[in-house]
Design a protein around this motif. Sequence first.
Motif, PDB file in Angstrom:
ATOM      1  N   GLU A 279     -54.214 -15.632 -23.427  1.00 15.71           N
ATOM      2  CA  GLU A 279     -54.526 -17.028 -23.752  1.00 15.71           C
ATOM      3  C   GLU A 279     -53.249 -17.847 -23.936  1.00 15.71           C
ATOM      4  OE1 GLU A 279     -57.254 -19.632 -26.804  1.00 15.71           O
ATOM      5  OE2 GLU A 279     -56.336 -17.778 -27.550  1.00 15.71           O
ATOM      6  N   ALA A 280     -52.252 -17.283 -24.594  1.00 20.96           N
ATOM      7  CA  ALA A 280     -50.982 -17.994 -24.793  1.00 20.96           C
ATOM      8  C   ALA A 280     -50.311 -18.287 -23.456  1.00 20.96           C
ATOM      9  CB  ALA A 280     -50.052 -17.182 -25.685  1.00 20.96           C
ATOM     10  N   ILE A 281     -50.329 -17.320 -22.547  1.00 20.58           N
ATOM     11  CA  ILE A 281     -49.724 -17.535 -21.224  1.00 20.58           C
ATOM     12  C   ILE A 281     -50.501 -18.595 -20.464  1.00 20.58           C
ATOM     13  CG2 ILE A 281     -49.270 -16.453 -18.983  1.00 20.58           C
ATOM     14  CD1 ILE A 281     -48.933 -13.784 -20.641  1.00 20.58           C
ATOM     15  N   LEU A 282     -51.813 -18.503 -20.509  1.00 26.13           N
ATOM     16  CA  LEU A 282     -52.658 -19.472 -19.823  1.00 26.13           C
ATOM     17  C   LEU A 282     -52.384 -20.879 -20.333  1.00 26.13           C
ATOM     18  CD1 LEU A 282     -55.072 -19.916 -17.847  1.00 26.13           C
ATOM     19  CD2 LEU A 282     -56.562 -19.688 -19.847  1.00 26.13           C
ATOM     20  N   MET A 283     -52.367 -21.037 -21.648  1.00 21.61           N
ATOM     21  CA  MET A 283     -52.172 -22.360 -22.234  1.00 21.61           C
ATOM     22  C   MET A 283     -50.732 -22.850 -22.111  1.00 21.61           C
ATOM     23  SD  MET A 283     -55.089 -23.209 -23.125  1.00 21.61           S
ATOM     24  CE  MET A 283     -56.670 -22.581 -23.571  1.00 21.61           C
ATOM     25  N   ARG A 284     -49.771 -21.959 -22.314  1.00 19.02           N
ATOM     26  CA  ARG A 284     -48.357 -22.338 -22.343  1.00 19.02           C
ATOM     27  C   ARG A 284     -47.760 -22.492 -20.946  1.00 19.02           C
ATOM     28  NH1 ARG A 284     -46.500 -17.885 -24.389  1.00 19.02           N
ATOM     29  NH2 ARG A 284     -45.453 -17.150 -22.536  1.00 19.02           N
ATOM     30  N   ARG A 285     -48.120 -21.617 -20.019  1.00 20.97           N
ATOM     31  CA  ARG A 285     -47.482 -21.610 -18.706  1.00 20.97           C
ATOM     32  C   ARG A 285     -48.294 -22.299 -17.618  1.00 20.97           C
ATOM     33  NH1 ARG A 285     -42.350 -20.675 -19.583  1.00 20.97           N
ATOM     34  NH2 ARG A 285     -41.877 -18.613 -20.325  1.00 20.97           N
ATOM     35  N   LEU A 286     -49.604 -22.142 -17.649  1.00 24.01           N
ATOM     36  CA  LEU A 286     -50.399 -22.598 -16.514  1.00 24.01           C
ATOM     37  C   LEU A 286     -51.099 -23.927 -16.739  1.00 24.01           C
ATOM     38  CD1 LEU A 286     -51.907 -19.136 -15.522  1.00 24.01           C
ATOM     39  CD2 LEU A 286     -49.948 -20.320 -14.517  1.00 24.01           C
ATOM     40  N   LEU A 287     -51.902 -24.000 -17.769  1.00 22.73           N
ATOM     41  CA  LEU A 287     -52.708 -25.208 -17.950  1.00 22.73           C
ATOM     42  C   LEU A 287     -51.891 -26.409 -18.415  1.00 22.73           C
ATOM     43  CD1 LEU A 287     -55.999 -23.682 -19.355  1.00 22.73           C
ATOM     44  CD2 LEU A 287     -55.476 -24.406 -17.020  1.00 22.73           C
ATOM     45  N   GLU A 288     -50.662 -26.177 -18.886  1.00 28.48           N
ATOM     46  CA  GLU A 288     -49.774 -27.294 -19.232  1.00 28.48           C
ATOM     47  C   GLU A 288     -49.234 -28.006 -18.007  1.00 28.48           C
ATOM     48  OE1 GLU A 288     -46.488 -26.335 -21.730  1.00 28.48           O
ATOM     49  OE2 GLU A 288     -47.691 -26.333 -23.545  1.00 28.48           O
ATOM     50  N   LEU A 289     -49.277 -27.347 -16.866  1.00 27.42           N
ATOM     51  CA  LEU A 289     -48.737 -27.940 -15.644  1.00 27.42           C
ATOM     52  C   LEU A 289     -49.650 -29.052 -15.145  1.00 27.42           C
ATOM     53  CD1 LEU A 289     -47.729 -24.682 -13.753  1.00 27.42           C
ATOM     54  CD2 LEU A 289     -46.176 -26.308 -14.848  1.00 27.42           C
ATOM     55  N   ASP A 290     -49.065 -30.213 -14.872  1.00 34.88           N
ATOM     56  CA  ASP A 290     -49.845 -31.338 -14.357  1.00 34.88           C
ATOM     57  C   ASP A 290     -50.493 -31.029 -13.015  1.00 34.88           C
ATOM     58  OD1 ASP A 290     -49.300 -32.963 -16.538  1.00 34.88           O
ATOM     59  OD2 ASP A 290     -47.503 -33.821 -15.618  1.00 34.88           O
ATOM     60  N   CYS A 291     -49.880 -30.142 -12.249  1.00 37.44           N
ATOM     61  CA  CYS A 291     -50.370 -29.848 -10.901  1.00 37.44           C
ATOM     62  C   CYS A 291     -51.544 -28.870 -10.885  1.00 37.44           C
ATOM     63  CB  CYS A 291     -49.240 -29.324 -10.028  1.00 37.44           C
ATOM     64  SG  CYS A 291     -48.457 -27.837 -10.678  1.00 37.44           S
ATOM     65  N   VAL A 292     -51.855 -28.222 -12.018  1.00 34.18           N
ATOM     66  CA  VAL A 292     -52.944 -27.246 -12.058  1.00 34.18           C
ATOM     67  C   VAL A 292     -54.245 -27.937 -12.439  1.00 34.18           C
ATOM     68  CG1 VAL A 292     -53.834 -25.203 -13.264  1.00 34.18           C
ATOM     69  CG2 VAL A 292     -51.440 -25.291 -12.541  1.00 34.18           C
ATOM     70  N   ALA A 293     -55.250 -27.778 -11.566  1.00 39.32           N
ATOM     71  CA  ALA A 293     -56.559 -28.376 -11.814  1.00 39.32           C
ATOM     72  C   ALA A 293     -57.448 -27.464 -12.639  1.00 39.32           C
ATOM     73  CB  ALA A 293     -57.235 -28.707 -10.486  1.00 39.32           C
ATOM     74  N   GLY A 294     -57.325 -26.144 -12.438  1.00 42.41           N
ATOM     75  CA  GLY A 294     -58.178 -25.222 -13.179  1.00 42.41           C
ATOM     76  C   GLY A 294     -57.873 -23.784 -12.840  1.00 42.41           C
ATOM     77  N   THR A 295     -58.463 -22.892 -13.621  1.00 42.43           N
ATOM     78  CA  THR A 295     -58.266 -21.459 -13.423  1.00 42.43           C
ATOM     79  C   THR A 295     -59.578 -20.723 -13.607  1.00 42.43           C
ATOM     80  OG1 THR A 295     -57.761 -21.001 -15.746  1.00 42.43           O
ATOM     81  CG2 THR A 295     -55.893 -21.577 -14.322  1.00 42.43           C
ATOM     82  N   SER A 296     -59.624 -19.521 -13.096  1.00 41.56           N
ATOM     83  CA  SER A 296     -60.737 -18.603 -13.311  1.00 41.56           C
ATOM     84  C   SER A 296     -60.112 -17.229 -13.510  1.00 41.56           C
ATOM     85  CB  SER A 296     -61.670 -18.593 -12.103  1.00 41.56           C
ATOM     86  OG  SER A 296     -62.696 -17.636 -12.273  1.00 41.56           O
TER      87      SER A 296
END
Length: 156
Positions: free
Chosen positions: A123-140
Amino acid sequence: MENSDQVSEVEAKLLSILQRDASASVANLATATNTSSATVWRRIRALEERGVIGPPVRLVDPAKVGRGIDVYCQVRMKSQDKDARAAFKRAVDAEPSILEVYSVSGEWDYMLHMVVRDIEDFEAILMRRLLELDCVAGTSTIFALRRIKHTREVPL
């Protein structure tokens, strides 16, 4: 002249052995391939120069070092422009838990493989590295329950 993308029969034997045991001695490789040690040494150097093989490494069992959960995370980008791709690459390169990143076909743009300690770590990696990026629309996300087969050996 041999195509640089193809390997000879001797090279295929060498690669098969080295994929299972990168610490095999030149003498043992020579015996196994019925060639001289000098030939083996030259073939290995040629394979390295052609980029067929990289440096020898030792594989670590993630579970034995506290990283027992394999996670596969699909990522959809808002944009695939040059800046977005560069920002995404920087983010995944900066996260050591992310072992592999593939650009994929279909409705998702990338597939990430990571090894994490626990759900909170992910969850920390998802929130800190991925979902913080403006270019990322979503993940699964897919959590592996258990490794059934895991190999790095490429069939030759």
